[in-house]
Write an enzyme that holds these catalytic residues in place. Structure first.
Site, PDB file in Angstrom:
ATOM      1  N   GLU A   1      -0.453   4.656  -0.801  1.00  0.00           N
ATOM      2  CA  GLU A   1      -1.214   6.088  -0.989  1.00  0.00           C
ATOM      3  C   GLU A   1      -0.291   7.188  -1.012  1.00  0.00           C
ATOM      4  O   GLU A   1       0.511   7.444   0.014  1.00  0.00           O
ATOM      5  CB  GLU A   1      -2.324   6.261  -0.064  1.00  0.00           C
ATOM      6  CG  GLU A   1      -3.435   5.249  -0.327  1.00  0.00           C
ATOM      7  CD  GLU A   1      -4.773   5.666   0.593  1.00  0.00           C
ATOM      8  OE1 GLU A   1      -4.617   6.447   1.462  1.00  0.00           O
ATOM      9  OE2 GLU A   1      -5.728   4.841   0.243  1.00  0.00           O
TER      10      GLU A   1
ATOM     11  N   LYS B   1      -1.896  -0.686 -24.717  1.00  0.00           N
ATOM     12  CA  LYS B   1      -1.994  -0.778 -26.308  1.00  0.00           C
ATOM     13  C   LYS B   1      -0.750  -0.903 -27.142  1.00  0.00           C
ATOM     14  O   LYS B   1      -0.140  -1.734 -26.777  1.00  0.00           O
ATOM     15  CB  LYS B   1      -2.963   0.216 -26.697  1.00  0.00           C
ATOM     16  CG  LYS B   1      -4.293   0.107 -26.007  1.00  0.00           C
ATOM     17  CD  LYS B   1      -5.471   1.094 -26.248  1.00  0.00           C
ATOM     18  CE  LYS B   1      -6.567   0.920 -25.207  1.00  0.00           C
ATOM     19  NZ  LYS B   1      -7.588   2.105 -25.485  1.00  0.00           N
TER      20      LYS B   1
ATOM     21  N   ASP C   1      -5.466  12.363 -26.269  1.00  0.00           N
ATOM     22  CA  ASP C   1      -5.872  11.053 -25.459  1.00  0.00           C
ATOM     23  C   ASP C   1      -5.192  10.263 -26.535  1.00  0.00           C
ATOM     24  O   ASP C   1      -5.529   9.669 -27.595  1.00  0.00           O
ATOM     25  CB  ASP C   1      -7.257  10.890 -25.359  1.00  0.00           C
ATOM     26  CG  ASP C   1      -7.389   9.315 -24.745  1.00  0.00           C
ATOM     27  OD1 ASP C   1      -6.311   8.603 -24.857  1.00  0.00           O
ATOM     28  OD2 ASP C   1      -8.558   9.005 -24.187  1.00  0.00           O
TER      29      ASP C   1
ATOM     30  N   ARG D   1      -1.768  -3.513 -18.429  1.00  0.00           N
ATOM     31  CA  ARG D   1      -3.148  -2.423 -18.326  1.00  0.00           C
ATOM     32  C   ARG D   1      -2.667  -1.327 -17.419  1.00  0.00           C
ATOM     33  O   ARG D   1      -2.116  -1.787 -16.205  1.00  0.00           O
ATOM     34  CB  ARG D   1      -4.260  -3.227 -17.881  1.00  0.00           C
ATOM     35  CG  ARG D   1      -4.547  -4.573 -18.691  1.00  0.00           C
ATOM     36  CD  ARG D   1      -6.018  -4.994 -18.463  1.00  0.00           C
ATOM     37  NE  ARG D   1      -6.761  -4.083 -19.280  1.00  0.00           N
ATOM     38  CZ  ARG D   1      -6.875  -4.462 -20.829  1.00  0.00           C
ATOM     39  NH1 ARG D   1      -6.078  -5.399 -21.182  1.00  0.00           N
ATOM     40  NH2 ARG D   1      -7.574  -3.825 -21.406  1.00  0.00           N
TER      41      ARG D   1
ATOM     42  N   THR E   1      -3.214   5.136 -22.271  1.00  0.00           N
ATOM     43  CA  THR E   1      -3.077   3.812 -21.653  1.00  0.00           C
ATOM     44  C   THR E   1      -1.834   3.213 -21.959  1.00  0.00           C
ATOM     45  O   THR E   1      -1.029   3.780 -22.888  1.00  0.00           O
ATOM     46  CB  THR E   1      -4.202   2.935 -22.183  1.00  0.00           C
ATOM     47  OG1 THR E   1      -3.724   2.840 -23.655  1.00  0.00           O
ATOM     48  CG2 THR E   1      -5.572   3.199 -21.888  1.00  0.00           C
TER      49      THR E   1
ATOM     50  N   TYR F   1       0.839  -1.205  -0.083  1.00  0.00           N
ATOM     51  CA  TYR F   1      -0.112  -0.096   0.116  1.00  0.00           C
ATOM     52  C   TYR F   1       0.989   1.169  -0.103  1.00  0.00           C
ATOM     53  O   TYR F   1       1.801   1.322   0.814  1.00  0.00           O
ATOM     54  CB  TYR F   1      -0.838   0.012   1.192  1.00  0.00           C
ATOM     55  CG  TYR F   1      -2.349   0.056   1.067  1.00  0.00           C
ATOM     56  CD1 TYR F   1      -2.913   0.885   0.106  1.00  0.00           C
ATOM     57  CD2 TYR F   1      -3.193  -1.152   0.930  1.00  0.00           C
ATOM     58  CE1 TYR F   1      -4.375   1.028  -0.180  1.00  0.00           C
ATOM     59  CE2 TYR F   1      -4.415  -1.136   0.646  1.00  0.00           C
ATOM     60  CZ  TYR F   1      -4.955   0.034   0.082  1.00  0.00           C
ATOM     61  OH  TYR F   1      -6.259   0.137  -0.531  1.00  0.00           O
TER      62      TYR F   1
END
Ligand SMILES: *Cc1c(COP(=O)(O)O)cnc(C)c1O
Length: 444
Positions: free
Chosen positions: A55, A227, A198, A233, A224, A53
């Site tokens: 954050e 691709k 984008d 991902r 992203t 974790y």
């Protein structure tokens, strides 16, 4: 492909991964938003970073034990800055849609106006489509393409000056041509809008120099990572020099929008894998890869057209092609997709500009070359694949697709049965398999 632990502890999932591996190995993946990531990327993705974790951002975390996470995230950021030539990068968005959401959250208030390319003209849901958050919370104005398939830059300018959007998007999911980033930059400046590119689909081409970069002309770039960039991902939001000149607070606005605005803990295993993919994209071979994607796309376009298949805009200059099936009748995308699947080629049915049918029964097929190029295929293979696709489409798109709803279901069932029993398609499947064996993937 997968280790012993999974085989012993969960035979069902292990078996499914094996089946999926074989499916990828034995077929041609031609969905243009897909690719085959490297084993190195997948090793980082499957690493113990998934347990952590963290954050916050490097050296500003809410949890202890982040010294190595900090280094991994910093590496990802530095590599992205170098690869794309940008000033600021956030690598934490869970995927492309949340990355775009963070741009809205950073810059707009509910009800503000946003402009983007219409979904039916190849744009993305998150650029203002009505059923998406972006079209529900914000006042969206959508621009189109012309009947020839190219963006209508005159319309973009007219709409921008008329509606004065706070944010304009340039970028799409089904557009086979280069984006005129420079013209969009001028329009955004004239309208006083933020401009976000984008580049989710074309990030690998931009990184490899096979598509011009939006960076000098826009304020923000989102992408992203899974691709054409060939990573795990994931997604990134980048701020350009032009962006900081317009708004020096832009980097911190984006960071705050991602965390704590929209997300909690970042996916550190994903961040590590993004860093690996960016490292790969910085290698000289990646430039060759990116260029070959485009060469392959052009070769495939040539082959399809020679074999009588119509393409939106009559060709491709990126990684993607949009087949227009209207010469076979309306709504034939489904039959095309089914037939190609039977032949071992995975594509998706897609609307074409001014589609005479509906989004669920569109009249087009979207396909592309990133994954085939990763396997090492070149122009010669594209020529052959173009023939196989054309033959398949001619066989499957001849079946009737009635416009009346009452007759439709029976007609679809009948067409599917004919496709299922088509001996010719079985032969083509054999040919596809041979081609796949010549260019092995995971067993390399
Ligand atoms: C793929 C894509 C996205 C969304 O990415 P997800 O990871 O599927 O949420 C956003 N914009 C464009 C242009 C895309 O092609």
């Amino acid at each position: 492909m997968v280790g012993k632990a999974l085989k012993q502890s969960d035979k069902l999932i292990f078996g499914l991964i094996q089946k999926e591996t074989k499916r990828q190995e034995d077929g041609l993946e031609m969905i243009p938003s897909e690719n085959h990531s490297s084993r190195a990327v997948r090793e980082a993705l499957g690493s113990v970073f998934t347990d952590k974790y963290s954050e916050g951002y490097p050296r500003k975390r809410y949890y202890g034990g982040n010294e190595f996470v900090d280094e991994a995230e910093t590496l990802a950021i530095e590599r992205a800055k170098k690869l794309f030539g940008v000033e600021h990068v956030n690598v934490q968005p869970y995927s492309g849609s949340p990355a775009n959401q963070s741009v809205y959250f950073a810059l707009l208030n509910p009800g503000d106006t946003v402009m983007g390319q219409s979904l039916t003209a190849g744009g993305h849901l998150t650029h203002g489509w009505k059923v998406n958050f972006s079209g529900k919370i914000y006042n969206s104005v959508l621009y189109n393409v012309k009947p020839d398939g190219y963006l209508d830059i005159g319309e973009v300018r007219k709409l921008a000056l008329e509606h004065r959007p706070k944010l304009i998007w340039v970028g799409a999911t089904a557009y086979p041509r280069e984006f005129p980033f420079e013209e969009f930059g001028k329009i955004a400046d004239e309208a006083g809008a933020y401009l976000a590119a984008d580049i989710s689909h074309i990030a690998g081409l931009v990184a490899g120099g096979a598509h011009k970069s939006p960076v000098p002309f826009v304020h923000i770039v989102t992408t992203t990572t899974h691709k054409t960039l060939r990573g795990p991902r994931g997604a990134m939001v980048m701020v350009t020099r032009k962006g900081i000149e317009k708004d020096p607070e832009l980097p911190s606005k984006i960071d705050k929008a991602v965390f704590p605005g929209l997300q909690g803990g970042p996916h550190d295993h994903q961040t590590a894998a993004i860093a690996v993919a960016l490292g790969e994209a910085l290698q000289p071979q990646f430039k060759k890869y990116a260029r070959q994607i485009v060469e392959n796309s052009k070769a495939l376009a040539g082959s399809l057209m020679q074999n009588g298949i119509k393409l939106v805009s009559n060709g491709s200059e990126n990684h993607l092609l949009l087949i227009d099936l209207t010469s076979f009748g309306k709504g034939k995308g489904l039959y095309g997709q089914c037939g190609l699947e039977k032949a071992g080629i995975t594509v998706n049915k897609n609307t074409i500009p001014f589609d005479p049918s509906s989004p669920f029964y569109p009249s087009g097929i979207r396909l592309g070359t990133p994954a085939l190029t990763t396997r090492g295929m070149r122009e010669k293979e594209m020529k052959r694949i173009g023939k196989i696709i054309a033959e398949t489409l001619k066989r499957c798109c001849a079946y009737e697709f009635p416009e009346e709803k009452e007759r439709r279901e029976a007609a679809i069932a009948q067409a599917k049965e004919k496709i299922e029993n088509d001996r010719e398609l079985v032969k083509l499947r054999g040919e596809v398999l041979k081609l796949c064996r010549k260019f092995p993937l995971h067993s390399k």
